[in-house]
Enzyme design. Structure first.
Site, PDB file in Angstrom:
ATOM      1  N   TYR A 107      -0.002   0.426   6.869  1.00 18.14           N
ATOM      2  CA  TYR A 107       1.202   0.574   7.701  1.00 18.14           C
ATOM      3  C   TYR A 107       1.374   1.991   8.256  1.00 18.14           C
ATOM      4  O   TYR A 107       2.277   2.227   9.052  1.00 18.14           O
ATOM      5  CB  TYR A 107       2.453   0.235   6.880  1.00 18.14           C
ATOM      6  CG  TYR A 107       2.474  -1.168   6.331  1.00 18.14           C
ATOM      7  CD1 TYR A 107       2.708  -2.253   7.165  1.00 18.14           C
ATOM      8  CD2 TYR A 107       2.266  -1.407   4.976  1.00 18.14           C
ATOM      9  CE1 TYR A 107       2.725  -3.553   6.663  1.00 18.14           C
ATOM     10  CE2 TYR A 107       2.278  -2.700   4.460  1.00 18.14           C
ATOM     11  CZ  TYR A 107       2.508  -3.760   5.304  1.00 18.14           C
ATOM     12  OH  TYR A 107       2.529  -5.037   4.806  1.00 18.14           O
ATOM     13  N   HIS A 123       6.970   1.245  13.042  1.00 16.25           N
ATOM     14  CA  HIS A 123       8.026   1.111  12.038  1.00 16.25           C
ATOM     15  C   HIS A 123       8.015   2.274  11.040  1.00 16.25           C
ATOM     16  O   HIS A 123       8.974   2.442  10.286  1.00 16.25           O
ATOM     17  CB  HIS A 123       7.824  -0.207  11.290  1.00 16.25           C
ATOM     18  CG  HIS A 123       9.076  -1.011  11.073  1.00 16.25           C
ATOM     19  ND1 HIS A 123      10.257  -0.822  11.775  1.00 16.25           N
ATOM     20  CD2 HIS A 123       9.334  -2.046  10.218  1.00 16.25           C
ATOM     21  CE1 HIS A 123      11.169  -1.693  11.355  1.00 16.25           C
ATOM     22  NE2 HIS A 123      10.641  -2.429  10.406  1.00 16.25           N
ATOM     23  N   PHE A 177       9.483  -1.979   0.254  1.00 16.11           N
ATOM     24  CA  PHE A 177       9.298  -2.332   1.653  1.00 16.11           C
ATOM     25  C   PHE A 177      10.610  -2.137   2.400  1.00 16.11           C
ATOM     26  O   PHE A 177      11.695  -2.053   1.834  1.00 16.11           O
ATOM     27  CB  PHE A 177       8.752  -3.756   1.771  1.00 16.11           C
ATOM     28  CG  PHE A 177       7.285  -3.823   1.450  1.00 16.11           C
ATOM     29  CD1 PHE A 177       6.345  -3.436   2.388  1.00 16.11           C
ATOM     30  CD2 PHE A 177       6.850  -4.230   0.203  1.00 16.11           C
ATOM     31  CE1 PHE A 177       4.985  -3.467   2.096  1.00 16.11           C
ATOM     32  CE2 PHE A 177       5.496  -4.266  -0.114  1.00 16.11           C
ATOM     33  CZ  PHE A 177       4.567  -3.881   0.841  1.00 16.11           C
ATOM     34  N   ASN A 224      12.702  -3.801   4.167  1.00 15.20           N
ATOM     35  CA  ASN A 224      13.900  -4.647   4.111  1.00 15.20           C
ATOM     36  C   ASN A 224      14.656  -4.550   2.789  1.00 15.20           C
ATOM     37  O   ASN A 224      15.709  -5.175   2.642  1.00 15.20           O
ATOM     38  CB  ASN A 224      13.547  -6.104   4.426  1.00 15.20           C
ATOM     39  CG  ASN A 224      12.575  -6.711   3.439  1.00 15.20           C
ATOM     40  OD1 ASN A 224      12.040  -6.020   2.584  1.00 15.20           O
ATOM     41  ND2 ASN A 224      12.325  -8.005   3.566  1.00 15.20           N
ATOM     42  N   ASP A 230      12.934   4.101  13.335  1.00 15.87           N
ATOM     43  CA  ASP A 230      12.520   3.652  14.662  1.00 15.87           C
ATOM     44  C   ASP A 230      13.656   2.874  15.318  1.00 15.87           C
ATOM     45  O   ASP A 230      14.447   2.218  14.639  1.00 15.87           O
ATOM     46  CB  ASP A 230      11.265   2.781  14.572  1.00 15.87           C
ATOM     47  CG  ASP A 230      11.457   1.565  13.658  1.00 15.87           C
ATOM     48  OD1 ASP A 230      11.805   1.752  12.475  1.00 15.87           O
ATOM     49  OD2 ASP A 230      11.278   0.428  14.133  1.00 15.87           O
ATOM     50  N   ASN A 284      16.050  -3.900   9.727  1.00 16.55           N
ATOM     51  CA  ASN A 284      16.168  -4.374   8.350  1.00 16.55           C
ATOM     52  C   ASN A 284      16.354  -3.247   7.338  1.00 16.55           C
ATOM     53  O   ASN A 284      17.009  -3.424   6.313  1.00 16.55           O
ATOM     54  CB  ASN A 284      14.954  -5.214   7.975  1.00 16.55           C
ATOM     55  CG  ASN A 284      14.966  -6.572   8.640  1.00 16.55           C
ATOM     56  OD1 ASN A 284      16.024  -7.125   8.913  1.00 16.55           O
ATOM     57  ND2 ASN A 284      13.789  -7.117   8.923  1.00 16.55           N
TER      58      ASN A 284
END
Length: 204
Positions: free
Chosen positions: A28, A33, A83, A85, A110, A131
């Protein structure tokens, strides 16, 4: 920086908590993000610090930003290792551990609704479908500072999730270092100069 206790004594001012949002893991690292992580990494580099694992399920770097002396501010940089969320859990644990009021929290994230590289600094507000913000607001309420880093809207019919979980394009990467540098500047200005002055300089 010190504050008067009201009894004639001075006590050190508490730290600011600066949270860069992203998803953990090398797959990632270059995603849109994860721009919050990029800004946090640059701020840590400027402070001469390194991120270390913390029991809050985050990586943390402590130091000072601003001109050395009276105008410098103690900060705790953090990158949640949950993560996106479920960022609210680690951020709440950090708030409790470092005893930081929500008014001295800054979240860097972001933002789809502004153009690539543009910044918007604000205090409070909604989550706009993000999220990470949704999770933090659910845990702490909305009254924290945000540094919104524009990534633009997905092209055509591309799903939002696919867009933000893709790496910046080759054309975007040519300017990414400049925009990340400017975002880090805006965080330092927010803490040193206050929201209104930072907004007047960096809200583009």
């Amino acid at each position: 920086m010190t504050t008067n206790t009201g009894g004639g004594g001075l006590v050190p001012e508490g730290p600011w908590l600066i949270v860069g949002l992203g998803n953990p893991g090398p797959q990632y690292a270059g995603n849109r993000h994860n721009v919050g992580f990029l800004v946090a990494d640059l701020l840590a580099e400027r402070m001469g610090g390194r991120f270390k694992a913390h029991r809050s399920r985050a990586e943390v770097c402590e130091g000072r930003v601003g001109t050395p002396g009276v105008s410098s501010r103690r900060v705790v940089l953090a990158k949640p290792m949950s993560f996106m969320n479920v960022s609210g859990g680690p951020v709440t644990a950090l708030r409790d551990f470092f005893k930081v009021p929500v008014a001295r929290m800054v979240v860097v994230h972001d933002e789809l609704d502004i153009g690539y590289g543009a910044l918007r600094l604000k205090l409070g507000g909604g989550d706009n479908g993000h999220n990470g913000l949704k999770s933090i607001t659910k845990s702490l309420g909305p009254d924290y500072h945000r540094v919104r880093f524009g990534v633009g809207r997905p092209p055509g019919r591309m799903a939002v999730a696919d867009f933000v979980l893709r790496d910046f394009s080759g054309a975007e990467r040519k300017e990414l270092d400049y925009f990340v540098d400017r975002a880090a500047d805006s965080v330092e200005s927010l803490i040193a100069d206050g929201l209104e002055r930072a907004q007047s300089t960096y809200n583009s």
